[in-house]
Write a protein that holds these residues in place. Structure first.
Motif, mmCIF file in Angstrom:
data_model
loop_
_atom_site.group_PDB
_atom_site.id
_atom_site.type_symbol
_atom_site.label_atom_id
_atom_site.label_comp_id
_atom_site.label_asym_id
_atom_site.label_seq_id
_atom_site.Cartn_x
_atom_site.Cartn_y
_atom_site.Cartn_z
ATOM 1 N N GLY A 154 -0.457 -6.006 3.648
ATOM 2 C CA GLY A 154 -0.242 -6.087 5.092
ATOM 3 C C GLY A 154 -0.982 -7.250 5.728
ATOM 4 O O GLY A 154 -0.607 -7.717 6.820
ATOM 5 N N GLN A 155 -2.029 -7.758 5.064
ATOM 6 C CA GLN A 155 -2.767 -8.910 5.585
ATOM 7 C C GLN A 155 -1.934 -10.190 5.505
ATOM 8 O O GLN A 155 -2.248 -11.169 6.164
ATOM 9 N N PHE A 156 -0.897 -10.164 4.678
ATOM 10 C CA PHE A 156 -0.046 -11.342 4.502
ATOM 11 C C PHE A 156 1.314 -11.125 5.155
ATOM 12 O O PHE A 156 2.329 -11.647 4.690
ATOM 13 N N ARG A 157 1.339 -10.336 6.236
ATOM 14 C CA ARG A 157 2.600 -10.000 6.888
ATOM 15 C C ARG A 157 3.392 -11.225 7.329
ATOM 16 O O ARG A 157 4.604 -11.287 7.086
ATOM 17 N N PRO A 158 2.783 -12.240 7.968
ATOM 18 C CA PRO A 158 3.591 -13.416 8.368
ATOM 19 C C PRO A 158 4.280 -14.094 7.184
ATOM 20 O O PRO A 158 5.453 -14.484 7.272
ATOM 21 N N THR A 159 3.553 -14.219 6.067
ATOM 22 C CA THR A 159 4.143 -14.843 4.883
ATOM 23 C C THR A 159 5.270 -13.995 4.322
ATOM 24 O O THR A 159 6.336 -14.509 3.955
ATOM 25 N N LEU A 160 5.039 -12.672 4.261
ATOM 26 C CA LEU A 160 6.065 -11.778 3.737
ATOM 27 C C LEU A 160 7.293 -11.755 4.639
ATOM 28 O O LEU A 160 8.424 -11.659 4.158
ATOM 29 N N GLN A 161 7.066 -11.853 5.959
ATOM 30 C CA GLN A 161 8.200 -11.912 6.881
ATOM 31 C C GLN A 161 8.989 -13.198 6.695
ATOM 32 O O GLN A 161 10.223 -13.203 6.765
ATOM 33 N N ALA A 162 8.275 -14.291 6.460
ATOM 34 C CA ALA A 162 8.957 -15.569 6.247
ATOM 35 C C ALA A 162 9.810 -15.544 4.979
ATOM 36 O O ALA A 162 10.867 -16.176 4.916
ATOM 37 N N TRP A 163 9.351 -14.815 3.967
ATOM 38 C CA TRP A 163 10.092 -14.714 2.715
ATOM 39 C C TRP A 163 11.107 -13.566 2.723
ATOM 40 O O TRP A 163 11.821 -13.379 1.747
ATOM 41 N N GLY A 164 11.141 -12.798 3.799
ATOM 42 C CA GLY A 164 12.069 -11.673 3.890
ATOM 43 C C GLY A 164 11.656 -10.460 3.085
ATOM 44 O O GLY A 164 12.496 -9.600 2.793
ATOM 45 N N LEU A 165 10.369 -10.363 2.728
ATOM 46 C CA LEU A 165 9.888 -9.253 1.902
ATOM 47 C C LEU A 165 9.197 -8.160 2.708
ATOM 48 O O LEU A 165 8.898 -7.098 2.150
ATOM 49 N N TRP A 166 8.946 -8.419 3.985
ATOM 50 C CA TRP A 166 8.220 -7.428 4.775
ATOM 51 C C TRP A 166 9.038 -6.148 4.969
ATOM 52 O O TRP A 166 8.474 -5.049 5.073
ATOM 53 N N VAL A 167 10.361 -6.272 5.009
ATOM 54 C CA VAL A 167 11.222 -5.090 5.120
ATOM 55 C C VAL A 167 10.972 -4.137 3.955
ATOM 56 O O VAL A 167 11.044 -2.908 4.100
ATOM 57 N N PHE A 168 10.648 -4.703 2.810
ATOM 58 C CA PHE A 168 10.371 -3.917 1.601
ATOM 59 C C PHE A 168 8.963 -3.331 1.633
ATOM 60 O O PHE A 168 8.769 -2.133 1.442
ATOM 61 N N PHE A 169 7.965 -4.163 1.905
ATOM 62 C CA PHE A 169 6.574 -3.733 1.779
ATOM 63 C C PHE A 169 6.048 -2.956 2.987
ATOM 64 O O PHE A 169 4.946 -2.414 2.930
ATOM 65 N N ARG A 170 6.813 -2.862 4.049
ATOM 66 C CA ARG A 170 6.342 -2.077 5.187
ATOM 67 C C ARG A 170 6.664 -0.590 5.015
ATOM 68 O O ARG A 170 6.154 0.251 5.751
ATOM 69 N N GLU A 171 7.512 -0.272 4.027
ATOM 70 C CA GLU A 171 7.898 1.107 3.782
ATOM 71 C C GLU A 171 7.007 1.716 2.704
ATOM 72 O O GLU A 171 6.915 1.176 1.594
ATOM 73 N N PRO A 172 6.354 2.851 2.981
ATOM 74 C CA PRO A 172 5.488 3.473 1.963
ATOM 75 C C PRO A 172 6.257 3.887 0.711
ATOM 76 O O PRO A 172 5.698 3.853 -0.396
ATOM 77 N N TYR A 173 7.524 4.267 0.881
ATOM 78 C CA TYR A 173 8.313 4.678 -0.286
ATOM 79 C C TYR A 173 8.423 3.534 -1.288
ATOM 80 O O TYR A 173 8.172 3.711 -2.491
ATOM 81 N N TRP A 174 8.821 2.351 -0.813
ATOM 82 C CA TRP A 174 9.004 1.228 -1.722
ATOM 83 C C TRP A 174 7.674 0.718 -2.264
ATOM 84 O O TRP A 174 7.609 0.228 -3.404
ATOM 85 N N CYS A 175 6.630 0.827 -1.488
ATOM 86 C CA CYS A 175 5.307 0.451 -2.006
ATOM 87 C C CYS A 175 4.887 1.381 -3.133
ATOM 88 O O CYS A 175 4.314 0.947 -4.142
ATOM 89 N N ALA A 176 5.169 2.688 -2.977
ATOM 90 C CA ALA A 176 4.852 3.640 -4.040
ATOM 91 C C ALA A 176 5.677 3.364 -5.283
ATOM 92 O O ALA A 176 5.155 3.365 -6.408
ATOM 93 N N ILE A 177 6.964 3.108 -5.100
ATOM 94 C CA ILE A 177 7.834 2.783 -6.237
ATOM 95 C C ILE A 177 7.342 1.523 -6.941
ATOM 96 O O ILE A 177 7.292 1.456 -8.181
ATOM 97 N N PHE A 178 6.968 0.523 -6.159
ATOM 98 C CA PHE A 178 6.512 -0.750 -6.713
ATOM 99 C C PHE A 178 5.241 -0.559 -7.540
ATOM 100 O O PHE A 178 5.142 -1.040 -8.672
#
Length: 241
Positions: A77-101
């Motif tokens: 979450g500390q790298f939210r701007p970078t993840l948003q720029a790469w389109g990955l924040w939609v994935f990592f903001r969800e606890p379900y997908w973080c748990a799966i990952f």
């Protein structure tokens, strides 16, 4: 012992079983695919590729799964701007997908070692006999190497699947309401930790028992040479004679 409370607790915790199984099965499937890739990298003749896979296995087997889950869910979450720029924040903001990952990355490290051991346990004489019979390339692996390696690795991989079912309980620390998450919620409401955790433990026990039976059935199916030969009655033997 309040059996009414135990029954009500069981019914409430039962609603978390689908999420528990979903986390375990999806992460095991993704982890198995990654484990195959890591195994091929470990067995590669190109050493840098093998070193990368070996480092991956060292890191994820040497650190606690809980720490890995915290790093992925809270740390990224500390790298939210970078993840948003790469389109990955939609994935990592969800606890379900973080748990799966997190679960997938963790089980891949253990699974790759299990698969590597299964492949290395294939008897060399059987491979040589297959080659002498004209089997080469993918045909050799499909008919000889892979079936033997899977039989060798299945018991250990079955244990890894059971461990993954239990490891899903850690998803409760990132707000996932699976069986353990629901149990923690019930305890905060009723202050009856012993009864709630006993019921939760029984649910995990039943789930893992079913998984062990399924794995044993698959192992029996893959090992026809270990089954007892069918007995022929004396009457049937005389009839054929």
């Amino acid at each position: 012992m309040d059996f009414t409370f135990l029954w009500e607790t069981f019914l409430k915790l039962l609603s978390g079983v689908p999420l528990t199984l979903n986390l375990a099965l999806v992460s095991t499937a993704f982890g198995a695919l990654l484990a195959v890739l890591l195994t091929l990298m470990r067995l590669s003749s190109w050493r840098p590729v093998g070193w990368v896979a070996q480092f991956y296995v060292f890191v994820f087997r040497g650190t606690p799964l809980l720490v890995q889950m915290f790093v992925i869910y809270y740390g990224l979450g500390q790298f939210r701007p970078t993840l948003q720029a790469w389109g990955l924040w939609v994935f990592f903001r969800e606890p379900y997908w973080c748990a799966i990952f997190a679960l997938s990355l963790n089980t891949a490290a253990y699974g790759s070692e299990i698969l590597r051991g299964g492949l290395q346990a294939v008897p060399h004489r059987e491979v040589e006999a297959a080659r002498a019979s004209g089997m080469w390339g993918f045909l050799l692996y499909r008919r000889i190497v892979f079936p033997i390696a899977i039989r060798q690795a299945l018991p250990a991989y079955g244990s890894e699947i059971i461990l993954m079912v239990k490891a899903t309980s850690l998803a409760s620390v990132i707000t996932m309401l699976e069986v353990t998450g629901l149990a923690a919620k019930l305890i905060s409401q009723s202050y009856r930790a012993v009864e709630v955790f006993v019921v939760a433990g029984l649910i995990y026990l039943v789930l893992n028992f079913a998984i062990t039976r399924l794995i044993a059935l698959i192992e029996w199916w893959l090992s026809p040479h270990l089954r007892p030969a069918p007995t022929v009655s004396s009457g049937a033997a005389l009839h054929h004679a």
